[in-house]
Design an enzyme around this catalytic site. Structure first.
Site, mmCIF file in Angstrom:
data_model
loop_
_atom_site.group_PDB
_atom_site.id
_atom_site.type_symbol
_atom_site.label_atom_id
_atom_site.label_comp_id
_atom_site.label_asym_id
_atom_site.label_seq_id
_atom_site.Cartn_x
_atom_site.Cartn_y
_atom_site.Cartn_z
ATOM 1 N N HIS A 153 0.839 -1.208 0.000
ATOM 2 C CA HIS A 153 0.000 0.000 0.000
ATOM 3 C C HIS A 153 0.873 1.257 0.000
ATOM 4 O O HIS A 153 0.687 2.162 -0.828
ATOM 5 C CB HIS A 153 -0.899 -0.038 1.242
ATOM 6 C CG HIS A 153 -1.740 1.182 1.453
ATOM 7 N ND1 HIS A 153 -3.116 1.153 1.423
ATOM 8 C CD2 HIS A 153 -1.410 2.474 1.717
ATOM 9 C CE1 HIS A 153 -3.591 2.372 1.647
ATOM 10 N NE2 HIS A 153 -2.563 3.196 1.837
ATOM 11 N N GLU A 154 1.848 1.297 0.913
ATOM 12 C CA GLU A 154 2.699 2.478 1.029
ATOM 13 C C GLU A 154 3.651 2.606 -0.166
ATOM 14 O O GLU A 154 3.952 3.727 -0.608
ATOM 15 C CB GLU A 154 3.490 2.430 2.336
ATOM 16 C CG GLU A 154 2.625 2.435 3.594
ATOM 17 C CD GLU A 154 1.742 3.656 3.695
ATOM 18 O OE1 GLU A 154 2.125 4.723 3.165
ATOM 19 O OE2 GLU A 154 0.652 3.561 4.292
ATOM 20 N N HIS B 62 2.075 4.460 -2.992
ATOM 21 C CA HIS B 62 2.158 5.912 -2.806
ATOM 22 C C HIS B 62 3.541 6.414 -3.220
ATOM 23 O O HIS B 62 3.676 7.422 -3.926
ATOM 24 C CB HIS B 62 1.928 6.274 -1.336
ATOM 25 C CG HIS B 62 0.520 6.158 -0.865
ATOM 26 N ND1 HIS B 62 -0.543 6.748 -1.511
ATOM 27 C CD2 HIS B 62 -0.011 5.534 0.216
ATOM 28 C CE1 HIS B 62 -1.661 6.485 -0.850
ATOM 29 N NE2 HIS B 62 -1.366 5.752 0.196
ATOM 30 N N ASP C 228 -5.978 8.578 3.543
ATOM 31 C CA ASP C 228 -5.812 8.827 2.113
ATOM 32 C C ASP C 228 -7.056 9.479 1.520
ATOM 33 O O ASP C 228 -6.971 10.331 0.627
ATOM 34 C CB ASP C 228 -5.526 7.519 1.374
ATOM 35 C CG ASP C 228 -4.174 6.925 1.759
ATOM 36 O OD1 ASP C 228 -3.270 7.703 2.119
ATOM 37 O OD2 ASP C 228 -4.036 5.695 1.702
#
Length: 377
Positions: A74-75, A78, A169
């Protein structure tokens, strides 16, 4: 040694690796999470693997590792999207409530802000869907339990992160929308921050209505978890609001307007004579020239004041000057957030301002910037 190796880590964190030049850090609080997950999953693991004994706790910790690897995905989404738009990414930190990607600066358009923000939840939802598709093909037992749990956890992470409130987010997605509509990124931050505060209050109150919603009465750990999450949301939202209030005053800070006139003097000129010439020329700062006539240093005002007047005739002006490093030379037209970021990257008391053609415009003194900022409040 690479730049990432040179950066100091925040207290209580451990570097576990590096992906694409981005440090991956883990906070010590993750150990608490791993123990908590192992304890909570132990009954379910023992139900599908009778007789596993203490191995159920080992399996629980292994699940915690897999869960945080999906958080890392997930990170990383980004981080990769931010780097694609030219934004430096300092680190990814996994902590008690998930993870955070430290990005230097912000996207320069609402569309880029939207993409960088939404890609994380989409990744989590995608990972959850993949595990859902694996359900029919994995055998019953511990493996299916892990697949189902990872599917549920990633779907929950993805959906909850889309809640429109900072620091989630979804809050950044809302910020991008308000920014796009109003043309004001700071207004977008404040709106998303207040929505984050509302989300924090709702999380805090959720245990009071938990039984009608989930069919299970709230227990003490539910209240504790709700408090922790609500505190995290409220703190992040409040910090974002305060940051926006500060940053919308930054455009008033313009290096050209705040600069002091600079007088260039030879490096071996006595300090007393340099000060006299500066006063005569009504210059607020001194820059030092080397033997070839190039700027080699900026005279430090504090060092001049600390030098007794009776010693100044015997002290070369170069001895109270700081060498002009690349970070100490700024464009005379720099202003607002770029100016503050440049000063934060290379902290100093004075900066040399140059015109586009390389000519010296003047010297920017940090104290002058601080006073100008204080005057905007």
């Amino acid at each position: 040694m690479t730049e990432s190796q040179q950066r100091s880590r925040p207290p209580g964190t451990l570097k576990i690796g590096e992906i694409g030049g981005v440090d991956v850090l883990v906070r010590s609080s993750w150990l608490v999470v791993a123990a908590l997950i192992a304890f909570m999953l132990a009954p379910a693991i023992e139900a599908v693997e009778p007789g596993i004994g203490n191995g159920k706790y080992v399996a629980g910790v292994a699940f915690a590792v897999l869960l945080y690897l999906s958080v890392l995905l997930h990170e990383m989404s980004h981080a990769l999207m931010a780097k694609r738009f030219g934004l430096p990414v300092r680190s990814i930190t996994l902590h008690f409530l998930g993870g955070v990607t430290e990005i230097e600066g912000e996207p320069d358009t609402p569309a880029r802000e939207f993409v960088v923000s939404v890609v994380g939840p989409i990744t989590s939802i995608g990972v959850g869907v993949v595990f859902l598709l694996l359900h029919p093909v994995v055998p019953d037992g511990l493996l299916r339990l892990a697949v189902d749990a990872l599917a549920g956890a990633n779907l929950v992470v993805g959906v909850l992160n889309l809640v429109p409130g900072l620091p989630l987010d979804g809050g950044r997605v809302l910020r991008a929308a308000v920014w796009g509509i109003t043309g004001n990124p700071h207004r977008g931050t404040i709106v998303a921050g207040w929505c984050g505060r509302v989300a924090a209050v709702l999380v805090f109150l959720f245990p009071l209505v938990q039984q009608p919603v989930t069919g299970r009465p709230a227990i003490p750990t539910d209240y504790i978890l709700a408090f922790v999450i609500a505190f995290f949301l409220w703190s992040g939202a409040t910090q974002a609001i305060l940051s926006a209030q500060v940053r919308r005053r930054l455009p008033a800070l313009r290096a050209r307007q705040l600069a002091r006139r600079a007088l260039a003097v030879p490096h071996d000129l006595p300090l007393s004579e340099a000060v006299r010439q500066a006063q005569e020329a009504q210059a607020g700062s001194l820059v030092v020239l080397d033997v070839d006539g190039h700027v080699s240093g900026i005279v430090n005002e504090a060092a001049v004041l600390a030098t007794p007047e009776d010693r100044r005739p015997w002290v070369a002006v170069s001895t109270v000057a700081r060498t002009v490093e690349p970070g100490l030379q700024l464009d005379a037209d720099i202003a607002g957030e770029p100016l503050i970021r440049a000063m934060q990257r290379t902290p100093a008391s004075e900066y040399l301002l140059r015109e586009r053609d390389g000519a010296i415009f003047g010297v920017l003194v940090t104290d002058d910037v601080d006073r100008a900022f204080a005057a905007t409040t």
